[in-house]
Design an enzyme around this catalytic site. Structure first.
Site, short mmCIF file in Angstrom:
data_model
loop_
_atom_site.label_atom_id
_atom_site.label_comp_id
_atom_site.label_asym_id
_atom_site.label_seq_id
_atom_site.Cartn_x
_atom_site.Cartn_y
_atom_site.Cartn_z
N GLY A 71 68.43 79.52 78.95
CA GLY A 71 66.99 79.27 78.88
C GLY A 71 66.51 79.03 77.46
N THR A 72 67.00 79.81 76.53
CA THR A 72 66.53 79.68 75.15
C THR A 72 66.85 78.31 74.58
OG1 THR A 72 66.58 82.04 74.70
CG2 THR A 72 66.83 80.59 72.80
N ASN A 151 57.45 86.53 81.92
CA ASN A 151 58.61 87.39 82.12
C ASN A 151 58.33 88.87 81.90
OD1 ASN A 151 58.28 86.34 79.37
ND2 ASN A 151 59.99 87.70 78.89
N ALA A 200 70.37 80.23 84.69
CA ALA A 200 71.11 80.66 85.89
C ALA A 200 71.04 82.17 86.10
CB ALA A 200 72.57 80.22 85.77
N CYS A 324 58.70 100.73 69.88
CA CYS A 324 59.87 101.50 69.46
C CYS A 324 61.16 100.86 69.93
CB CYS A 324 59.80 102.89 70.05
SG CYS A 324 59.27 104.08 68.86
#
Lengths: 389, 173
Positions: A71-72, A151, A200, A324
């Site tokens: 995806g990236t 997301n 995928a 954090c």
């Protein structure tokens, strides 16, 4: 200890049939699809079959699918590829405040090169107003990039409406549909998107493989140069095993989608009902126009990572976006964009369900979560302060 | 998770949790924007920390640090307790991941603040209001530590003033 996996948004399990298909492929094939001999032909045929399977999932033509490393890369390709191809037209891009980092950081890089970026704010559910997109478009605008499903909070954006606007205005439209393609129906023509990023590992395929849908005649250049693989849009020998897995996963996603959505929606609803038994929990995102398998919720007065650790101790895997846990000391930009306050954002957990999860797992998880929340609130100065007032 | 066994043990079974009646000193540091908030309360007897309690809103490291720093301070003289450092707390915990070092800073800071508060009171600085202890503390609320080099930032800054790495993410700056 039994593992309960509620982190499918970070990457699903691999479907057994996908696994089988990939193993069979490794055992039987080793050719490079560009080779002119029989092994190359066999690989090429397998590659094209997978391309067809992915195309069918989003109602596209096989020639419109470019396989990527995930995806990236798809997002980087869409944004930087369009910018490179259209820099003579203008240097203005429109996006939203809740995009994934692959989008926002690609845009940040372009800003360093002189691009102007309009980042649209969202309402309390995280929804972009299509009218804002229309108002933001100028003669200089070369690209609109708005995600389909968020997301972190699961909210669905009005992509079809935005697509109508960009078509009328003649602006290229990319949607990061990584969290939604393969989970819920996605039709490239209905959505009106020119570029669609997908991965995928969101629909029971392997990690490290994704695809970019490119509508014919879209002005875009490759960002990885070399050989003529992927119709000249993505050089380099294909990740064949991954692609074969993605193809099979796409085929299964399409055929099993209605029953998957039904099961996941039931889990989602049941989880929300269980959450109401704990005090001071806020559910984030749009209540109905959302992904079927994801619940983002803020447990007030406690911090997310400590809850994740306690759940993990009992074998329950989920996600948090607390500062954090992020390593960047900043609470989720998505939650802040929706108006969530910092303290609540710190206590936000994301549970994302998968097709193999069961109601029994929800029951186990809610018991562990309850104990964790009691334990952590008991030592929280914020909770004490609230109890005192 | 890359926490040591000692960190996980203190996280799962933290010592000295809770609050106390009429503490002799209270120290509170951090804020939810940074991700952690820590409050330490002490009772002092014969110049020694006789009892110590903490309340923490924070990650696993912050909770483990709270437990460890209170353990380390218990029974110590004021002088000795002032010598407990961020580093000694982290060392006692078997180390902390680099981006969690700021949590150990909070621990020693909260302890020192509680001792300072005790000393202030002892010297007769009368609190004007019962909640002044929080006022006293709030001047430190803006502090954040760099997740990479754990340098105490003067303000909320986008990049660490020492190592230059991003302390906060600015998506569209």
């Amino acid at each position: 200890m039994e593992t309960i996996y509620f982190d499918h948004i970070s990457g699903t399990t691999i479907h057994p049939e996908v696994k089988k298909t990939m193993i069979n492929y490794i055992n039987e094939h080793y050719g490079n699809p560009v080779s002119q001999h029989q092994l190359g032909d066999a690989a090429s045929a397998a590659l094209e079959a997978a391309r067809q399977q992915v195309a069918r999932l989003i109602n596209a033509q096989p020639g419109e699918i470019v396989f990527t490393s995930g995806g990236t890369e798809s997002v980087n390709h869409a944004i930087k590829g369009v910018a490179m191809a259209t820099h003579d037209k203008g240097k203005h891009i429109i996006t939203s405040n809740i995009e994934h980092q692959s989008v926002s950081k690609s845009l940040r890089m372009l800003m360093r090169m002189g691009y102007r970026v309009t980042s649209l704010s969202v309402d309390k559910y995280g929804v972009v107003n299509p009218k804002d997109v229309e108002r933001a478009i100028t003669k200089e605008t070369v690209l609109v990039t708005i995600m389909h499903a968020n997301n972190e909070i699961g909210t669905l954006e009005p992509i079809a409406e935005i697509g109508k606007i960009t078509r009328e205005k003649g602006v290229i439209f990319h949607t990061d549909a990584i969290a939604s393609v393969g989970v819920i129906p996605f039709d490239v023509d209905e959505m009106g998107a020119d570029l669609v990023s997908m991965a995928a590992n969101q629909f029971y395929g392997p990690s490290g493989v994704g695809a970019l849908y490119i509508r014919p005649k879209t002005r875009i250049l490759p960002i990885i140069e070399g050989g003529m693989q992927e119709n000249g849009q993505r050089a380099g020998s294909e990740n064949m095993v991954g692609i074969i897995g993605m193809g099979k996963a796409a085929e299964l996603a399409k055929s099993e989608m209605p029953e998957r959505i039904k099961h996941l929606s039931q889990l989602r609803q049941a989880w929300i009902e269980r959450l109401t038994t704990i005090e001071a929990i806020d559910i984030n995102g749009h209540p109905t126009n959302c992904l079927p398998h994801l619940v983002s919720f803020s447990v007030n007065f406690v911090e997310g990572e400590s809850m994740i650790l306690m759940l993990d101790e009992k074998g329950i895997c989920a996600s948090t976006r607390s500062a954090c846990a992020s390593g960047s000391l900043r609470a989720s930009h998505v939650l802040i964009a929706t108006g969530c306050d910092y303290a609540a954002a710190q206590g936000t957990l994301i549970f994302s369900f998968g097709i193999t999860n069961t109601m029994e797992e929800l029951d186990k998880a809610i018991a562990v979560l309850k104990d964790s929340v009691v334990f952590l609130r008991n030592m929280s100065p914020l909770y004490k302060k609230r109890a005192a007032s | 998770m890359q926490y040591s066994e000692i960190v996980m043990e203190h996280f799962k079974n933290p010592h000295n949790i809770g609050t106390m009646e009429n503490p002799d000193g209270v120290g509170q540091v951090g804020n939810p924007v940074c991700g952690d908030m820590m409050k330490i309360m002490i009772k002092v007897k014969d110049d020694k920390i006789d009892d110590i309690k903490f309340e923490t809103f924070g990650c696993g490291a912050a909770i483990a640090v709270s437990s460890m720093v209170t353990d380390m301070a218990k029974g110590k003289t004021i002088e000795e307790a002032m010598h407990i450092t961020n580093k000694s707390v982290a060392d006692q915990l078997g180390g902390l991941p680099k981006n969690k070092m700021h949590c150990s800073n909070l621990g020693a800071d909260a302890l020192h603040k509680a001792i300072q508060d005790y000393l202030d009171r002892k010297e007769g600085r009368v609190r004007r209001r019962p909640d002044e202890e929080l006022e006293h503390i709030s001047s430190h609320d803006k502090h954040c530590y760099c997740p990479y080099c754990d340098y105490d930032q003067p303000e909320q800054v986008a990049h660490c003033v020492r190592c230059g790495k991003p302390t906060v993410e600015h998506d569209h700056d």
